[in-house]
Scaffold this motif. Sequence first.
Motif, PDB file in Angstrom:
ATOM      1  N   UNK A 140     -26.434  -1.522 -16.719  1.00 21.34           N
ATOM      2  CA  UNK A 140     -25.056  -1.256 -16.314  1.00 21.34           C
ATOM      3  C   UNK A 140     -24.104  -1.644 -17.448  1.00 21.34           C
ATOM      4  N   UNK A 141     -22.977  -0.956 -17.504  1.00 20.17           N
ATOM      5  CA  UNK A 141     -22.073  -1.081 -18.648  1.00 20.17           C
ATOM      6  C   UNK A 141     -20.731  -1.686 -18.242  1.00 20.17           C
ATOM      7  N   UNK A 142     -20.165  -2.488 -19.169  1.00 25.19           N
ATOM      8  CA  UNK A 142     -18.924  -3.211 -18.885  1.00 25.19           C
ATOM      9  C   UNK A 142     -18.092  -3.321 -20.159  1.00 25.19           C
ATOM     10  N   UNK A 143     -16.819  -3.667 -19.986  1.00 24.19           N
ATOM     11  CA  UNK A 143     -15.998  -4.047 -21.136  1.00 24.19           C
ATOM     12  C   UNK A 143     -16.547  -5.356 -21.696  1.00 24.19           C
ATOM     13  N   UNK A 144     -16.499  -5.492 -23.004  1.00 25.21           N
ATOM     14  CA  UNK A 144     -16.976  -6.722 -23.633  1.00 25.21           C
ATOM     15  C   UNK A 144     -16.220  -7.932 -23.088  1.00 25.21           C
ATOM     16  N   UNK A 145     -14.890  -7.841 -23.052  1.00 26.61           N
ATOM     17  CA  UNK A 145     -14.095  -8.963 -22.576  1.00 26.61           C
ATOM     18  C   UNK A 145     -14.361  -9.301 -21.123  1.00 26.61           C
ATOM     19  N   UNK A 200     -16.534  13.328 -17.249  1.00 25.70           N
ATOM     20  CA  UNK A 200     -15.846  12.695 -16.121  1.00 25.70           C
ATOM     21  C   UNK A 200     -15.618  11.222 -16.418  1.00 25.70           C
ATOM     22  N   UNK A 201     -14.369  10.822 -16.708  1.00 32.41           N
ATOM     23  CA  UNK A 201     -14.070   9.422 -17.047  1.00 32.41           C
ATOM     24  C   UNK A 201     -14.447   8.439 -15.949  1.00 32.41           C
ATOM     25  N   UNK A 202     -14.622   8.925 -14.696  1.00 34.72           N
ATOM     26  CA  UNK A 202     -14.998   8.019 -13.612  1.00 34.72           C
ATOM     27  C   UNK A 202     -16.346   7.367 -13.868  1.00 34.72           C
ATOM     28  N   UNK A 203     -17.204   8.052 -14.650  1.00 37.29           N
ATOM     29  CA  UNK A 203     -18.526   7.514 -14.980  1.00 37.29           C
ATOM     30  C   UNK A 203     -18.465   6.535 -16.153  1.00 37.29           C
ATOM     31  N   UNK A 204     -17.299   6.398 -16.758  1.00 38.53           N
ATOM     32  CA  UNK A 204     -17.165   5.535 -17.937  1.00 38.53           C
ATOM     33  C   UNK A 204     -16.215   4.378 -17.666  1.00 38.53           C
ATOM     34  N   UNK A 205     -16.192   3.913 -16.428  1.00 37.10           N
ATOM     35  CA  UNK A 205     -15.285   2.820 -16.072  1.00 37.10           C
ATOM     36  C   UNK A 205     -16.049   1.526 -15.837  1.00 37.10           C
ATOM     37  N   UNK A 206     -15.447   0.437 -16.286  1.00 39.78           N
ATOM     38  CA  UNK A 206     -16.031  -0.892 -16.117  1.00 39.78           C
ATOM     39  C   UNK A 206     -15.951  -1.288 -14.639  1.00 39.78           C
ATOM     40  N   UNK A 207     -17.053  -1.705 -14.010  1.00 47.43           N
ATOM     41  CA  UNK A 207     -17.042  -2.105 -12.592  1.00 47.43           C
ATOM     42  C   UNK A 207     -16.189  -3.350 -12.315  1.00 47.43           C
ATOM     43  N   UNK A 208     -15.820  -4.078 -13.361  1.00 48.73           N
ATOM     44  CA  UNK A 208     -15.046  -5.300 -13.155  1.00 48.73           C
ATOM     45  C   UNK A 208     -13.544  -5.016 -13.162  1.00 48.73           C
TER      46      UNK A 208
END
Length: 374
Positions: free
Chosen positions: A64-69, A40-48
Amino acid sequence: MFRKATTLRVLTCAFYWYRVLEVCVQSNACKRNLQETAEDPEHAKCPICLNVWHDVVTAAPCLHNFCNGCFSEWLKRSQERRASVICPQCRSVVQFVGRNHFLHGIEEDILQSDSSLRRSDEELVLLDSCSTIKSPLVVSRGKNMSHKRARAQSAEGSGRDLSCPQCDREYGGFQCNERTVHLQCQACSGMMPSRSNAPVPQHCLGCDRAFCGAYWHAMGAAGSDVYPVCNQETLKPIAAHSLTRLPFLAHEKNRHEQDITDKCIRQMGRPLQDVISEWIRKMSNREVDRTRLLLNHSETITSQTYVCRDCYDKLVSFLLYWFRITLPKHCLPQEAQQREDCWYGYACRTQHHNEEHARKRNHVCRPSRGARTP
């Protein structure tokens, strides 16, 4: 003694959180969560940015996980506005952040399975330009000390939990404050401030790991029992490195091919470093195909690029392959001129465990039958 113990505690912070990430990913519960994320890609989305992660990083201790940028920009703004960095998802204090190689594979799988989730090239270029997290960062020391210990250290004249020489005094017009993010050196485990305007690079461009030798040398800071500082040899321009013998990695660790290359150079009457320098110049002049160069940012590497010793050895091994492959056969030692090329060339696996095969066949050539086991 007190400062030394305090500093050692800080030095282990990054390694501690890295191990936490490893243990979490290896746990059964986390494996189930990773499977759900992959499905489920919804679990792999950056909260920002609310898009699928790009070059995913993980903050600790909240994990918690985020895009590097995205997180790099958040980190920059947080440093400007407050003393501590708050997780944009759960609002807890972030003590450590690092790239998550476990989740990067899932990120790629999701984007391959559903291309509609992939962002445009322009967006990715912009995001990459904002990404500053190359190696693990010690963002905050959390609850550093009890009030009693804080008073004790304050009496010694500092009042802060020291982690690097610039936390204690000013060097080169810069001194750390409570908002300064620190990098941990991969050679000596010492700490240095993470600076976008540092006078010299703090990361090896080949592997993105942080090394403190070049930085502290430029700052004029010396190491001590309290502040580990490694030798400047750990990170320097490619042109400043040198070798007196072939790297262990040369020719895919095939010692027979290494002996042949060594003999060829000796017969030419040239020092090894002279041959290496010549091929570094060719690489800088874009005369070498870099497809097989196993270094990050390989297309941007020049003779003035700062790299660590490991990456220099990889680069030299790559260039020695091109030295050999462009060498006329009559320049080879007599015993090497009559050998037939191995079907699998440099990708041959048998050369590593079959001594006779490694000796009888030439493996400094391109594969003609794929990269399978012969």
